[in-house]
Design a protein around this motif. Structure first.
Motif, PDB file in Angstrom:
ATOM      1  N   VAL A  44      79.934  89.096  94.241  1.00 25.17           N
ATOM      2  CA  VAL A  44      80.280  87.897  93.470  1.00 25.17           C
ATOM      3  C   VAL A  44      81.736  87.485  93.636  1.00 25.17           C
ATOM      4  O   VAL A  44      82.138  86.439  93.130  1.00 25.17           O
ATOM      5  N   ALA A  45      82.542  88.317  94.303  1.00 22.00           N
ATOM      6  CA  ALA A  45      83.967  87.989  94.464  1.00 22.00           C
ATOM      7  C   ALA A  45      84.530  88.799  95.618  1.00 22.00           C
ATOM      8  O   ALA A  45      83.806  89.544  96.288  1.00 22.00           O
ATOM      9  N   ALA A  46      85.835  88.630  95.834  1.00 18.74           N
ATOM     10  CA  ALA A  46      86.505  89.431  96.854  1.00 18.74           C
ATOM     11  C   ALA A  46      86.554  90.890  96.406  1.00 18.74           C
ATOM     12  O   ALA A  46      86.416  91.206  95.226  1.00 18.74           O
ATOM     13  N   GLN A  47      86.776  91.788  97.343  1.00 17.30           N
ATOM     14  CA  GLN A  47      86.798  93.213  97.011  1.00 17.30           C
ATOM     15  C   GLN A  47      88.037  93.584  96.208  1.00 17.30           C
ATOM     16  O   GLN A  47      89.098  92.975  96.362  1.00 17.30           O
ATOM     17  N   TYR A  48      87.872  94.578  95.361  1.00 11.96           N
ATOM     18  CA  TYR A  48      88.958  95.193  94.583  1.00 11.96           C
ATOM     19  C   TYR A  48      89.751  94.159  93.790  1.00 11.96           C
ATOM     20  O   TYR A  48      90.985  94.118  93.834  1.00 11.96           O
ATOM     21  N   GLN A  49      89.031  93.339  93.034  1.00 12.10           N
ATOM     22  CA  GLN A  49      89.702  92.402  92.138  1.00 12.10           C
ATOM     23  C   GLN A  49      90.245  93.161  90.924  1.00 12.10           C
ATOM     24  O   GLN A  49      89.673  94.156  90.488  1.00 12.10           O
ATOM     25  N   PRO A  50      91.379  92.724  90.346  1.00 12.37           N
ATOM     26  CA  PRO A  50      91.934  93.409  89.166  1.00 12.37           C
ATOM     27  C   PRO A  50      91.080  93.164  87.923  1.00 12.37           C
ATOM     28  O   PRO A  50      90.162  92.343  87.942  1.00 12.37           O
ATOM     29  N   TRP A  51      91.427  93.842  86.850  1.00 14.76           N
ATOM     30  CA  TRP A  51      90.657  93.761  85.604  1.00 14.76           C
ATOM     31  C   TRP A  51      91.041  92.512  84.827  1.00 14.76           C
ATOM     32  O   TRP A  51      91.735  92.574  83.801  1.00 14.76           O
ATOM     33  N   ILE A  52      90.605  91.373  85.290  1.00 14.63           N
ATOM     34  CA  ILE A  52      90.848  90.105  84.596  1.00 14.63           C
ATOM     35  C   ILE A  52      89.552  89.309  84.613  1.00 14.63           C
ATOM     36  O   ILE A  52      88.639  89.588  85.411  1.00 14.63           O
ATOM     37  N   ALA A  53      89.460  88.314  83.713  1.00 12.41           N
ATOM     38  CA  ALA A  53      88.267  87.475  83.643  1.00 12.41           C
ATOM     39  C   ALA A  53      88.051  86.763  84.985  1.00 12.41           C
ATOM     40  O   ALA A  53      89.021  86.374  85.641  1.00 12.41           O
ATOM     41  N   PRO A  54      86.791  86.583  85.381  1.00 19.70           N
ATOM     42  CA  PRO A  54      85.554  86.956  84.677  1.00 19.70           C
ATOM     43  C   PRO A  54      85.064  88.374  84.992  1.00 19.70           C
ATOM     44  O   PRO A  54      84.017  88.783  84.514  1.00 19.70           O
ATOM     45  N   HIS A  55      85.831  89.120  85.783  1.00 18.18           N
ATOM     46  CA  HIS A  55      85.447  90.501  86.142  1.00 18.18           C
ATOM     47  C   HIS A  55      86.348  91.455  85.365  1.00 18.18           C
ATOM     48  O   HIS A  55      87.393  91.887  85.851  1.00 18.18           O
ATOM     49  N   TYR A  56      85.921  91.763  84.145  1.00 19.61           N
ATOM     50  CA  TYR A  56      86.798  92.468  83.214  1.00 19.61           C
ATOM     51  C   TYR A  56      87.072  93.911  83.619  1.00 19.61           C
ATOM     52  O   TYR A  56      88.038  94.507  83.137  1.00 19.61           O
ATOM     53  N   LEU A  57      86.255  94.474  84.475  1.00 21.71           N
ATOM     54  CA  LEU A  57      86.510  95.814  85.015  1.00 21.71           C
ATOM     55  C   LEU A  57      86.677  95.765  86.530  1.00 21.71           C
ATOM     56  O   LEU A  57      86.554  96.787  87.206  1.00 21.71           O
ATOM     57  N   GLY A  58      86.967  94.598  87.054  1.00 29.00           N
ATOM     58  CA  GLY A  58      87.243  94.440  88.467  1.00 29.00           C
ATOM     59  C   GLY A  58      85.989  94.437  89.324  1.00 29.00           C
ATOM     60  O   GLY A  58      84.856  94.358  88.827  1.00 29.00           O
ATOM     61  N   THR A  59      86.194  94.508  90.621  1.00 31.05           N
ATOM     62  CA  THR A  59      85.100  94.553  91.590  1.00 31.05           C
ATOM     63  C   THR A  59      85.291  95.762  92.506  1.00 31.05           C
ATOM     64  O   THR A  59      86.375  96.331  92.583  1.00 31.05           O
ATOM     65  N   ASP A  60      84.219  96.117  93.222  1.00 33.59           N
ATOM     66  CA  ASP A  60      84.283  97.282  94.100  1.00 33.59           C
ATOM     67  C   ASP A  60      84.542  96.864  95.543  1.00 33.59           C
ATOM     68  O   ASP A  60      84.926  95.720  95.815  1.00 33.59           O
ATOM     69  N   ALA A  61      84.299  97.778  96.481  1.00 35.67           N
ATOM     70  CA  ALA A  61      84.613  97.529  97.890  1.00 35.67           C
ATOM     71  C   ALA A  61      83.772  96.425  98.499  1.00 35.67           C
ATOM     72  O   ALA A  61      84.151  95.845  99.512  1.00 35.67           O
TER      73      ALA A  61
END
Length: 285
Positions: A44-61
């Motif tokens: 749903v997003a780029a890899q290793y996004q920080p813990w900010i909205a809308p990915h409150y716990l970030g994203t993986d590889a």
């Protein structure tokens, strides 16, 4: 029902804490598709996004939402562990109670066969069998259930042997009661307390065992969300964490999320088991 409500009303704080934890995980497992903001395996997003909205716990590889995978991991890891524990108890307790009640050559052969299985380290044995059979969910459940049923067999057999020496068992035998009647009406009710405690412990051990196999790559396979696999996938991020910055520090915290979920459920189940064991034993404060 009224008796259960009465016991819940008098339950200690530790029991309520365990009940809340287990209920929380049960809700996550049952309502995972509703509660998870994204699909289990969707990028749903780029890899290793920080813990900010809308990915409150970030994203993986692979750009998958970590919070969603944690929620789906509750369904997959806990569900498979529960099914495995139920199967292990069905096999081990039935066999152990039957062996103790029948005695003789059946008990001797059963005990020696279990000794042979228990002599093999379970992790090595599971790795060997899963390497041969493949790492499907069915194979995982069957292999771990058979391995864990040996521990249940030993406990149920030992408890049943103590019960079978009682006078009321001799009276039942003199009345001509069948073996299965003795197990169902006399042995099993009196063996309930240690078996209840063992069920909780076995669930925790199975749950941790599945997570360990997933961490080693032979448990629940990608892209299925699994807490042990999530720890393996994010462990390398610790080397890139810089705790002087919050966004960079989240890389080091990423493996702790699934590991913490595993630890919290283990604690919650043990708190509930301790309370249930106290009730079934008939002890009073």
């Amino acid at each position: 029902m009224n008796n259960l409500v009465f016991h819940l009303r008098d339950a200690p704080v530790s029991a309520w804490a365990g009940i809340v934890i287990v209920a929380f995980y049960a809700v996550l497992a049952i309502l995972a598709p509703v509660l998870a903001p994204y699909a289990e395996s969707a990028s749903v997003a780029a890899q290793y996004q920080p813990w900010i909205a809308p990915h409150y716990l970030g994203t993986d590889a692979l750009g998958r939402d970590v919070m969603s995978r944690l929620i789906y991991g509750a369904r997959n890891t806990v569900g498979i562990a529960l099914a495995t524990t139920i199967l292990a108890f069905t096999l081990g307790a039935s066999w152990g109670l039957l062996a103790a009640t029948l005695g003789g050559w059946f008990d001797t052969i059963s005990a020696r066969a279990i000794d042979v299985l228990m002599a093999i380290p379970p992790l090595i044995f599971a790795l060997l069998i899963l390497t041969i059979t493949g790492t499907s969910v069915v194979a995982l459940i069957l292999v771990i259930a058979i391995l864990d049923s040996t521990r249940v067999f030993r406990l149920s057999r030992a408890v049943a042997q103590g019960i079978l020496t009682m006078d009321y068992i001799e009276v039942a035998r003199m009345r001509g009661e069948s073996v299965f009647w003795l197990i169902r009406k006399e042995v099993l009710p009196n063996a309930a307390s240690p078996l209840i405690a063992e069920f909780g412990l076995r669930f925790c051990f199975v749950f941790l065992f599945i997570s360990a196999l997933s961490f080693l790559g032979l448990g629940i396979q990608p892209p299925t969300a699994d807490w042990g696999g999530m720890v393996r996938e994010s462990a390398k991020l610790i080397a890139f964490a810089n705790f002087s910055s919050w966004q960079s520090a989240t890389f080091g915290l990423a493996p702790l999320l699934p590991a913490g979920a595993i630890a919290l459920l283990t604690i919650g189940v043990n708190l509930v088991v301790d309370w249930v064991l106290h009730l079934s034993s008939g002890l009073k404060e």
